[in-house]
Design a protein around this motif. Structure first.
Motif, PDB file in Angstrom:
ATOM      1  N   PHE A  91       0.867  -1.182   0.000  1.00  0.00           N
ATOM      2  CA  PHE A  91       0.000   0.000   0.000  1.00  0.00           C
ATOM      3  C   PHE A  91       0.898   1.224   0.000  1.00  0.00           C
ATOM      4  O   PHE A  91       1.859   1.274   0.787  1.00  0.00           O
ATOM      5  CB  PHE A  91      -0.896   0.039   1.238  1.00  0.00           C
ATOM      6  CG  PHE A  91      -1.977  -1.009   1.235  1.00  0.00           C
ATOM      7  CD1 PHE A  91      -3.064  -0.893   0.382  1.00  0.00           C
ATOM      8  CD2 PHE A  91      -1.919  -2.099   2.099  1.00  0.00           C
ATOM      9  CE1 PHE A  91      -4.072  -1.849   0.386  1.00  0.00           C
ATOM     10  CE2 PHE A  91      -2.924  -3.061   2.106  1.00  0.00           C
ATOM     11  CZ  PHE A  91      -4.006  -2.941   1.250  1.00  0.00           C
ATOM     12  N   PRO A 127      -1.588 -11.853  14.392  1.00  0.00           N
ATOM     13  CA  PRO A 127      -2.007 -10.714  15.214  1.00  0.00           C
ATOM     14  C   PRO A 127      -2.752  -9.673  14.368  1.00  0.00           C
ATOM     15  O   PRO A 127      -2.731  -9.754  13.142  1.00  0.00           O
ATOM     16  CB  PRO A 127      -0.677 -10.119  15.710  1.00  0.00           C
ATOM     17  CG  PRO A 127       0.364 -11.129  15.413  1.00  0.00           C
ATOM     18  CD  PRO A 127      -0.136 -11.986  14.301  1.00  0.00           C
ATOM     19  N   GLY A 169      -3.529  -6.720  12.117  1.00  0.00           N
ATOM     20  CA  GLY A 169      -2.700  -5.995  11.138  1.00  0.00           C
ATOM     21  C   GLY A 169      -1.643  -6.855  10.472  1.00  0.00           C
ATOM     22  O   GLY A 169      -0.750  -6.340   9.802  1.00  0.00           O
ATOM     23  N   SER A 170      -1.750  -8.185  10.608  1.00  0.00           N
ATOM     24  CA  SER A 170      -0.695  -9.034  10.037  1.00  0.00           C
ATOM     25  C   SER A 170      -0.949  -9.378   8.574  1.00  0.00           C
ATOM     26  O   SER A 170      -0.110 -10.013   7.943  1.00  0.00           O
ATOM     27  CB  SER A 170      -0.545 -10.317  10.866  1.00  0.00           C
ATOM     28  OG  SER A 170      -1.786 -10.966  10.968  1.00  0.00           O
ATOM     29  N   GLY A 171      -2.096  -9.003   8.036  1.00  0.00           N
ATOM     30  CA  GLY A 171      -2.324  -9.189   6.599  1.00  0.00           C
ATOM     31  C   GLY A 171      -3.369 -10.232   6.242  1.00  0.00           C
ATOM     32  O   GLY A 171      -3.511 -10.584   5.069  1.00  0.00           O
ATOM     33  N   LYS A 172      -4.147 -10.699   7.224  1.00  0.00           N
ATOM     34  CA  LYS A 172      -5.128 -11.753   6.942  1.00  0.00           C
ATOM     35  C   LYS A 172      -6.236 -11.247   6.016  1.00  0.00           C
ATOM     36  O   LYS A 172      -6.527 -11.855   4.992  1.00  0.00           O
ATOM     37  CB  LYS A 172      -5.754 -12.271   8.258  1.00  0.00           C
ATOM     38  CG  LYS A 172      -4.724 -12.806   9.243  1.00  0.00           C
ATOM     39  CD  LYS A 172      -5.372 -13.273  10.539  1.00  0.00           C
ATOM     40  CE  LYS A 172      -6.105 -12.205  11.329  1.00  0.00           C
ATOM     41  NZ  LYS A 172      -5.214 -11.189  11.928  1.00  0.00           N
ATOM     42  N   THR A 173      -6.842 -10.114   6.395  1.00  0.00           N
ATOM     43  CA  THR A 173      -7.947  -9.594   5.591  1.00  0.00           C
ATOM     44  C   THR A 173      -7.467  -9.221   4.195  1.00  0.00           C
ATOM     45  O   THR A 173      -8.149  -9.494   3.200  1.00  0.00           O
ATOM     46  CB  THR A 173      -8.586  -8.366   6.290  1.00  0.00           C
ATOM     47  OG1 THR A 173      -9.034  -8.782   7.575  1.00  0.00           O
ATOM     48  CG2 THR A 173      -9.754  -7.819   5.504  1.00  0.00           C
ATOM     49  N   THR A 174      -6.293  -8.629   4.110  1.00  0.00           N
ATOM     50  CA  THR A 174      -5.759  -8.228   2.800  1.00  0.00           C
ATOM     51  C   THR A 174      -5.580  -9.467   1.914  1.00  0.00           C
ATOM     52  O   THR A 174      -5.936  -9.450   0.729  1.00  0.00           O
ATOM     53  CB  THR A 174      -4.418  -7.485   2.984  1.00  0.00           C
ATOM     54  OG1 THR A 174      -4.644  -6.380   3.854  1.00  0.00           O
ATOM     55  CG2 THR A 174      -3.880  -6.984   1.661  1.00  0.00           C
ATOM     56  N   GLU A 233     -12.565 -13.448  10.571  1.00  0.00           N
ATOM     57  CA  GLU A 233     -12.827 -13.098  11.972  1.00  0.00           C
ATOM     58  C   GLU A 233     -14.321 -13.136  12.296  1.00  0.00           C
ATOM     59  O   GLU A 233     -14.899 -12.131  12.719  1.00  0.00           O
ATOM     60  CB  GLU A 233     -12.287 -11.680  12.266  1.00  0.00           C
ATOM     61  CG  GLU A 233     -10.804 -11.527  11.951  1.00  0.00           C
ATOM     62  CD  GLU A 233      -9.913 -11.537  13.173  1.00  0.00           C
ATOM     63  OE1 GLU A 233     -10.413 -11.816  14.278  1.00  0.00           O
ATOM     64  OE2 GLU A 233      -8.711 -11.289  13.006  1.00  0.00           O
ATOM     65  N   HIS A 287      -7.555 -14.053  15.359  1.00  0.00           N
ATOM     66  CA  HIS A 287      -6.390 -13.828  16.209  1.00  0.00           C
ATOM     67  C   HIS A 287      -6.676 -14.390  17.603  1.00  0.00           C
ATOM     68  O   HIS A 287      -5.932 -14.160  18.533  1.00  0.00           O
ATOM     69  CB  HIS A 287      -6.004 -12.348  16.246  1.00  0.00           C
ATOM     70  CG  HIS A 287      -7.100 -11.461  16.743  1.00  0.00           C
ATOM     71  ND1 HIS A 287      -8.105 -11.011  15.923  1.00  0.00           N
ATOM     72  CD2 HIS A 287      -7.349 -10.967  17.963  1.00  0.00           C
ATOM     73  CE1 HIS A 287      -8.932 -10.263  16.630  1.00  0.00           C
ATOM     74  NE2 HIS A 287      -8.498 -10.227  17.875  1.00  0.00           N
TER      75      HIS A 287
HETATM   76  N1  LIG Z   1      -6.559  -0.054   2.023  1.00  0.00           N
HETATM   77  C1  LIG Z   1      -5.456   0.018   2.765  1.00  0.00           C
HETATM   78  N2  LIG Z   1      -4.609   1.058   2.662  1.00  0.00           N
HETATM   79  C2  LIG Z   1      -3.477   1.133   3.388  1.00  0.00           C
HETATM   80  N3  LIG Z   1      -3.092   0.195   4.277  1.00  0.00           N
HETATM   81  C3  LIG Z   1      -3.892  -0.864   4.442  1.00  0.00           C
HETATM   82  C4  LIG Z   1      -5.121  -1.018   3.700  1.00  0.00           C
HETATM   83  N4  LIG Z   1      -5.701  -2.181   4.073  1.00  0.00           N
HETATM   84  C5  LIG Z   1      -4.898  -2.736   5.015  1.00  0.00           C
HETATM   85  N5  LIG Z   1      -3.811  -1.947   5.227  1.00  0.00           N
HETATM   86  C6  LIG Z   1      -2.707  -2.225   6.158  1.00  0.00           C
HETATM   87  O1  LIG Z   1      -2.178  -3.511   5.854  1.00  0.00           O
HETATM   88  C7  LIG Z   1      -1.833  -4.206   7.034  1.00  0.00           C
HETATM   89  C8  LIG Z   1      -2.575  -5.532   7.083  1.00  0.00           C
HETATM   90  O2  LIG Z   1      -3.946  -5.268   7.352  1.00  0.00           O
HETATM   91  P1  LIG Z   1      -5.053  -6.421   7.381  1.00  0.00           P
HETATM   92  O3  LIG Z   1      -6.363  -5.759   7.610  1.00  0.00           O
HETATM   93  O4  LIG Z   1      -4.900  -7.282   6.197  1.00  0.00           O
HETATM   94  O5  LIG Z   1      -4.609  -7.232   8.667  1.00  0.00           O
HETATM   95  P2  LIG Z   1      -5.411  -8.337   9.496  1.00  0.00           P
HETATM   96  O6  LIG Z   1      -4.410  -9.404   9.811  1.00  0.00           O
HETATM   97  O7  LIG Z   1      -6.636  -8.723   8.790  1.00  0.00           O
HETATM   98  O8  LIG Z   1      -5.756  -7.571  10.819  1.00  0.00           O
HETATM   99  P3  LIG Z   1      -7.045  -7.654  11.793  1.00  0.00           P
HETATM  100  O9  LIG Z   1      -6.868  -8.913  12.611  1.00  0.00           O
HETATM  101  O10 LIG Z   1      -6.887  -6.424  12.616  1.00  0.00           O
HETATM  102  O11 LIG Z   1      -8.267  -7.657  10.935  1.00  0.00           O
HETATM  103  C9  LIG Z   1      -2.148  -3.285   8.200  1.00  0.00           C
HETATM  104  O12 LIG Z   1      -0.978  -2.610   8.566  1.00  0.00           O
HETATM  105  C10 LIG Z   1      -3.163  -2.332   7.598  1.00  0.00           C
HETATM  106  O13 LIG Z   1      -3.109  -1.077   8.238  1.00  0.00           O
END
Ligand SMILES: Nc1ncnc2c1ncn2[C@@H]1O[C@H](COP(=O)(O)OP(=O)(O)OP(=O)(O)O)[C@@H](O)[C@H]1O
Length: 313
Positions: free
Chosen positions: A15, A43, A45-50, A162, A194
């Motif tokens: 990003f 944890p 913000g580790s990138g699961k949703t992305t 989640e 998490h």
């Molecule tokens: N659209 C975006 N623009 C900028 N940064 C992003 C965007 N989407 C996610 N991020 C960043 O990418 C990283 C991974 O986020 P993600 O949501 O994938 O984590 P996660 O493991 O699903 O977390 P959670 O358990 O909190 O849902 C985080 O640092 C988040 O801030």
């Protein structure tokens, strides 16, 4: 060999922002076998949703490749999407309609019958509450309706991001039981979370990530392999301790039991004690739980990801 339902190779997502480039998913190789429940752990913000958003074509990878059911995605998403159900963001339901009415509307729009609706509601256990208005639903019921909506198309892969977020312990248990049943019914479930305790109880296999990188992957039983310690119960602990020490093993008292740290097999402890005329009442290998494995693996990541003092769970 069993089919790999989800496969990623060198998956990366960057990003760009005012403060430069942020790598959310970093060279991730994910392999989810068919059948059962696969935990996708990391944890906040580790990138699961992305990762999940990329798999579903909701975000474009910066580089790397992905496949669902062996078909490259996003290129062939239209061909595989009828086999995939996903609850990623809270779905929009009409608040003044009942759960059943909401699902009937949805079913009509995707060519499913009212008996498919009844079956899906039955499966998620909404029961009589199916005829209450959506706006009166608890968070757990809303979540179950969302899962019922994805079940309408009878998916072979169900991706749940989640699903227990914000639920109370009873709600968490309901979703956990539902996920377990779905996994047992032959659907492959990818469950991101998490919350370790929850995952350990339902998952057959897990992938643990931190800072977008793969940290560990495998069957839960393998990840929580023996730690090299045994708990033993004997009638004469002093004699046992002495005999073990003479054999080069140390035993520490733990209540009425002794804990012996060793990489040698348990049969060795039983032999040493037997030769000393001390008989074992119990010998139990001590295992790390998934939580300790996770905490060890993600220690640095959690410190980086969380503001100080905040509980990452
Ligand atoms: N659209 C975006 N623009 C900028 N940064 C992003 C965007 N989407 C996610 N991020 C960043 O990418 C990283 C991974 O986020 P993600 O949501 O994938 O984590 P996660 O493991 O699903 O977390 P959670 O358990 O909190 O849902 C985080 O640092 C988040 O801030």
């Amino acid at each position: 060999m069993s089919e790999t339902v989800i496969l990623t190779r060198g998956l990366r997502k960057e990003f760009s922002g005012r403060r430069g480039t942020h790598v959310a998913v970093d060279d991730l190789d994910l392999a989810v076998p068919a059948g059962g429940v696969h935990g996708f752990l990391g944890p906040n913000g580790s990138g699961k949703t992305t990762t999940i958003r990329m798999l579903l074509g909701l975000a474009a990878p910066t580089s790397g490749s992905m496949a669902l059911f062996g078909e490259p995605v996003p290129q062939r998403l239209p061909e595989v999407m009828d086999r995939v159900g996903a609850v990623v963001e809270s779905p929009k339901f009409a608040p003044n309609f009942t759960g059943r009415q909401n699902l009937r509307l949805l079913a009509a729009s995707v060519g499913r019958s009212t008996s498919d609706v009844d079956e899906a509601l039955e499966k998620v256990g909404l029961g009589q509450r199916s005829d209450d208005r959506y706006r009166a639903y608890s968070l757990g019921m809303k979540q179950r309706l969302a899962i019922a909506a994805t079940l309408l198309k009878k998916p072979r892969l169900l991706i749940l991001d989640e699903p227990t977020n914000g639920l109370d312990p009873a709600g968490i248990r309901e979703i956990r039981d539902l996920v377990k049943d779905l996994g047992a019914s032959g659907v492959t479930v990818l469950l991101s979370s998490h919350i370790l305790a929850e995952v350990q109880q339902v998952c057959d296999s897990v992938t643990i990530i931190g800072h977008g990188r793969l940290l560990a992957s495998g069957r839960v039983q393998e990840l929580v392999a023996a730690t090299g310690a045994y708990r033993i119960v004997v009638e004469r602990p002093e004699d046992a301790t002495r005999a073990l020490e003479e054999a080069g093993l140390t035993a520490a008292a733990d209540g009425d039991a002794l804990v012996v740290q060793t990489d040698r097999p348990g049969s060795e402890i039983s032999r040493v004690l037997g030769e000393a005329g001390v008989w074992l009442d119990e010998l139990t290998p001590l295992r790390a739980d998934l939580e300790s494995v996770f905490l060890d693996l993600t220690e640095g990541d959690r410190m980086g990801a969380m503001p100080s003092g905040e509980d990452y769970r």
